[in-house]
Design an enzyme around this catalytic site. Structure first.
Site, mmCIF file in Angstrom:
data_model
loop_
_atom_site.group_PDB
_atom_site.id
_atom_site.type_symbol
_atom_site.label_atom_id
_atom_site.label_comp_id
_atom_site.label_asym_id
_atom_site.label_seq_id
_atom_site.Cartn_x
_atom_site.Cartn_y
_atom_site.Cartn_z
ATOM 1 N N CYS A 1 2.893 13.629 -7.378
ATOM 2 C CA CYS A 1 1.964 14.648 -7.856
ATOM 3 C C CYS A 1 0.633 13.973 -8.208
ATOM 4 O O CYS A 1 0.613 12.836 -8.687
ATOM 5 C CB CYS A 1 2.545 15.349 -9.076
ATOM 6 S SG CYS A 1 1.443 16.629 -9.722
ATOM 7 N N HIS B 1 0.812 -1.224 0.000
ATOM 8 C CA HIS B 1 0.000 0.000 0.000
ATOM 9 C C HIS B 1 0.844 1.272 0.000
ATOM 10 O O HIS B 1 0.360 2.330 0.364
ATOM 11 C CB HIS B 1 -0.968 -0.009 1.184
ATOM 12 C CG HIS B 1 -2.027 -1.074 1.082
ATOM 13 N ND1 HIS B 1 -2.765 -1.531 2.164
ATOM 14 C CD2 HIS B 1 -2.479 -1.774 0.004
ATOM 15 C CE1 HIS B 1 -3.614 -2.470 1.749
ATOM 16 N NE2 HIS B 1 -3.453 -2.640 0.453
ATOM 17 N N CYS C 1 0.944 15.157 -12.568
ATOM 18 C CA CYS C 1 2.080 14.802 -13.433
ATOM 19 C C CYS C 1 2.847 13.600 -12.857
ATOM 20 O O CYS C 1 2.405 12.983 -11.891
ATOM 21 C CB CYS C 1 2.992 16.014 -13.668
ATOM 22 S SG CYS C 1 4.110 16.404 -12.301
HETATM 23 C C1 BJW Z 1 -3.022 -7.015 16.584
HETATM 24 C C2 BJW Z 1 -2.516 -6.285 17.615
HETATM 25 C C3 BJW Z 1 -1.322 -6.742 18.124
HETATM 26 C C4 BJW Z 1 -4.294 -5.323 17.076
HETATM 27 N N1 BJW Z 1 -0.735 -7.844 17.619
HETATM 28 N N2 BJW Z 1 -2.440 -8.090 16.085
HETATM 29 C C5 BJW Z 1 -16.434 -1.176 -3.324
HETATM 30 C C6 BJW Z 1 -16.035 0.029 -3.903
HETATM 31 C C7 BJW Z 1 -14.680 0.293 -4.193
HETATM 32 C C8 BJW Z 1 -13.700 -0.648 -3.889
HETATM 33 C C9 BJW Z 1 -14.107 -1.851 -3.307
HETATM 34 C C10 BJW Z 1 -15.460 -2.101 -3.040
HETATM 35 N N3 BJW Z 1 -15.556 -3.340 -2.481
HETATM 36 C C11 BJW Z 1 -14.313 -3.858 -2.390
HETATM 37 C C12 BJW Z 1 -13.435 -2.965 -2.884
HETATM 38 C C13 BJW Z 1 -11.958 -3.135 -2.949
HETATM 39 C C14 BJW Z 1 -11.314 -2.386 -1.791
HETATM 40 C C15 BJW Z 1 -11.639 -3.101 -0.486
HETATM 41 O O1 BJW Z 1 -11.085 -4.105 -0.146
HETATM 42 N N4 BJW Z 1 -12.575 -2.572 0.312
HETATM 43 C C16 BJW Z 1 -13.045 -3.254 1.522
HETATM 44 C C17 BJW Z 1 -12.928 -2.326 2.741
HETATM 45 C C18 BJW Z 1 -14.456 -3.720 1.292
HETATM 46 N N5 BJW Z 1 -9.896 -2.436 -2.072
HETATM 47 C C19 BJW Z 1 -9.321 -1.529 -2.826
HETATM 48 O O2 BJW Z 1 -9.924 -0.574 -3.271
HETATM 49 C C20 BJW Z 1 -7.882 -1.779 -3.188
HETATM 50 N N6 BJW Z 1 -7.674 -1.613 -4.573
HETATM 51 C C21 BJW Z 1 -8.268 -2.429 -5.450
HETATM 52 O O3 BJW Z 1 -8.970 -3.360 -5.120
HETATM 53 O O4 BJW Z 1 -7.989 -2.110 -6.753
HETATM 54 C C22 BJW Z 1 -8.834 -2.683 -7.778
HETATM 55 C C23 BJW Z 1 -10.073 -1.821 -7.835
HETATM 56 C C24 BJW Z 1 -10.048 -0.644 -8.530
HETATM 57 C C25 BJW Z 1 -11.204 0.137 -8.601
HETATM 58 C C26 BJW Z 1 -12.360 -0.258 -7.943
HETATM 59 C C27 BJW Z 1 -12.355 -1.462 -7.234
HETATM 60 C C28 BJW Z 1 -11.224 -2.238 -7.181
HETATM 61 C C29 BJW Z 1 -6.965 -0.783 -2.488
HETATM 62 C C30 BJW Z 1 -6.990 -0.926 -1.009
HETATM 63 C C31 BJW Z 1 -6.134 0.171 -0.372
HETATM 64 C C32 BJW Z 1 -6.196 0.163 1.144
HETATM 65 N N7 BJW Z 1 -5.558 1.357 1.631
HETATM 66 C C33 BJW Z 1 -5.386 1.550 3.069
HETATM 67 C C34 BJW Z 1 -4.697 2.931 3.311
HETATM 68 C C35 BJW Z 1 -3.222 2.832 2.924
HETATM 69 C C36 BJW Z 1 -2.446 4.048 3.220
HETATM 70 C C37 BJW Z 1 -2.424 4.417 4.676
HETATM 71 O O5 BJW Z 1 -1.953 3.659 5.536
HETATM 72 O O6 BJW Z 1 -2.868 5.520 4.962
HETATM 73 O O7 BJW Z 1 -4.576 0.502 3.598
HETATM 74 S S1 BJW Z 1 -6.898 1.394 3.997
HETATM 75 C C38 BJW Z 1 -6.201 0.523 5.354
HETATM 76 O O8 BJW Z 1 -6.665 -0.847 5.420
HETATM 77 C C39 BJW Z 1 -4.704 0.431 5.035
HETATM 78 C C40 BJW Z 1 -4.364 -0.931 5.539
HETATM 79 O O9 BJW Z 1 -3.163 -1.374 4.936
HETATM 80 C C41 BJW Z 1 -5.562 -1.729 5.155
HETATM 81 C C42 BJW Z 1 -5.716 -3.020 5.923
HETATM 82 O O10 BJW Z 1 -5.888 -2.798 7.280
HETATM 83 P P1 BJW Z 1 -5.178 -3.772 8.326
HETATM 84 O O11 BJW Z 1 -3.721 -3.637 8.223
HETATM 85 O O12 BJW Z 1 -5.748 -5.120 8.211
HETATM 86 O O13 BJW Z 1 -5.597 -3.061 9.706
HETATM 87 P P2 BJW Z 1 -6.933 -3.219 10.577
HETATM 88 O O14 BJW Z 1 -6.995 -2.031 11.467
HETATM 89 O O15 BJW Z 1 -8.093 -3.502 9.746
HETATM 90 O O16 BJW Z 1 -6.694 -4.527 11.440
HETATM 91 C C43 BJW Z 1 -5.702 -4.591 12.469
HETATM 92 C C44 BJW Z 1 -5.692 -6.010 13.006
HETATM 93 O O17 BJW Z 1 -4.635 -6.102 13.944
HETATM 94 C C45 BJW Z 1 -6.981 -6.403 13.735
HETATM 95 O O18 BJW Z 1 -7.406 -7.672 13.257
HETATM 96 C C46 BJW Z 1 -6.553 -6.488 15.201
HETATM 97 O O19 BJW Z 1 -7.242 -7.519 15.915
HETATM 98 C C47 BJW Z 1 -5.107 -6.816 15.072
HETATM 99 N N8 BJW Z 1 -4.271 -6.357 16.179
HETATM 100 N N9 BJW Z 1 -3.430 -5.203 17.851
HETATM 101 C C48 BJW Z 1 -1.385 -8.459 16.582
HETATM 102 N N10 BJW Z 1 -0.754 -6.075 19.169
HETATM 103 ZN ZN ZN Z 2 3.072 17.787 -10.867
#
Ligand code: BJW
Ligand code: ZN
Length: 242
Positions: free
Chosen positions: A125, A117, A128
């Site tokens: 940008c 990610h 561009c």
């Molecule tokens: C512990 C702990 C400890 C706590 N020890 N464990 C409808 C419309 C449009 C798109 C979609 C749609 N339906 C589905 C989609 C696709 C969408 C998606 O998946 N959405 C779902 C939410 C439904 N995905 C995308 O859009 C992706 N792109 C894509 O699919 O491209 C093709 C496409 C194009 C056009 C249209 C549709 C598809 C891109 C996804 C990008 C995600 N970006 C983010 C932000 C990144 C930048 C930033 O950091 O600011 O990524 S969002 C956020 O979620 C971030 C994370 O990497 C990601 C995952 O979260 P993560 O890491 O799992 O964290 P948490 O908080 O959810 O969980 C933490 C866990 O830790 C928990 O389980 C706790 O229990 C545990 N924990 N303490 C161990 N001490």
């Molecule tokens: Zn630019």
């Protein structure tokens, strides 16, 4: 830890390990996860901030969020979990597929990290091809490109594609591993949440480390319901004895 004994006899046969990590692995480094009780930022839902439309609506607000996170991430240290994964490279081939943008796996010394990610240090940008890496605070808000348009964090937001180059490699590593360890991710965001399926297709041993259940918990060979900073050093110690 008793549960790990289950895989102890198998560690000799494990040559390639892939870790899939999410926000939970950095929680003990003082970095908030996205979902759950500590996921809110100034009453804004991060899920609504992490979109290109939110950015176009209010780039200043999104930059405020990222600037606070930059500050916090830059002063954060890798924890025992990140360090255990880095240490494991001494004994077996390790690849880290991380959804995190915080760079803490690299800080801990892991040499093969794919950032699915993007990265907090990278900016680009919105119009561009300009890209840059900035290791310091960014004072201008929103920062502007030489071309006059708004610069944005070079991270992947909802509705945007992952870097095809990174994703291709991630799928290949996942489908070739003997052991996959899924750590600190809720597995709700695609396509990253499909990586365990590639490993399963290769009959890899599947381990999850998360205090909470996820949608894949029932598919795992072993679920360690503990924090990663506690569980990962234990897991890694099984390989050190070989
Ligand atoms: C512990 C702990 C400890 C706590 N020890 N464990 C409808 C419309 C449009 C798109 C979609 C749609 N339906 C589905 C989609 C696709 C969408 C998606 O998946 N959405 C779902 C939410 C439904 N995905 C995308 O859009 C992706 N792109 C894509 O699919 O491209 C093709 C496409 C194009 C056009 C249209 C549709 C598809 C891109 C996804 C990008 C995600 N970006 C983010 C932000 C990144 C930048 C930033 O950091 O600011 O990524 S969002 C956020 O979620 C971030 C994370 O990497 C990601 C995952 O979260 P993560 O890491 O799992 O964290 P948490 O908080 O959810 O969980 C933490 C866990 O830790 C928990 O389980 C706790 O229990 C545990 N924990 N303490 C161990 N001490
Ligand atoms: Zn630019």
């Amino acid at each position: 830890m008793k549960m790990f004994e289950l895989i102890k006899d198998q560690t000799k046969n494990i040559k390639k390990i892939v870790f899939v990590t999410g926000a939970g692995i950095s929680q003990e480094s003082g970095i908030s996860t996205f979902r759950g009780k500590d996921g809110l930022w100034r009453n804004h839902d991060p899920m609504k901030l992490a979109t290109i439309n939110a950015f176009y609506d209010n780039p200043k607000l999104i930059w405020e969020w990222y600037n606070e996170r930059r500050k916090n991430i830059f002063q954060a240290h890798a924890n025992q979990g990140h360090r255990a994964i880095a240490e494991l490279e001494k004994y077996v081939q390790v690849v880290v597929l991380t959804q995190n943008i915080d760079g803490l796996h690299q800080k801990a010394g892991s040499s093969k990290v794919l950032e699915l990610h993007g990265s907090i240090v990278k900016i680009k940008c919105s119009v561009c091809d300009f890209k840059d890496e900035i290791q310091t605070e960014i004072s201008e808000n929103p920062p502007l490109c030489k071309c006059g348009n708004v610069l944005r964090p070079d991270v992947v937001w909802f509705g945007e594609s992952l870097s095809q180059n990174v994703w291709q490699k991630a799928m290949i590593f996942a489908s070739e591993c003997d052991l996959m360890v899924v750590v600190g991710t809720s597995l709700v965001v695609s396509p990253a949440n499909t990586l365990p399926i590639y490993a399963q297709q290769n009959n890899a041993i599947m381990i999850e480390i998360n205090p909470e259940n996820t949608e894949m918990s029932s598919e795992m060979d072993l679920v360690i319901k503990d924090s990663s900073a506690v569980a990962l050093p234990e897991l890694i110690s099984l390989f050190q004895r070989n």
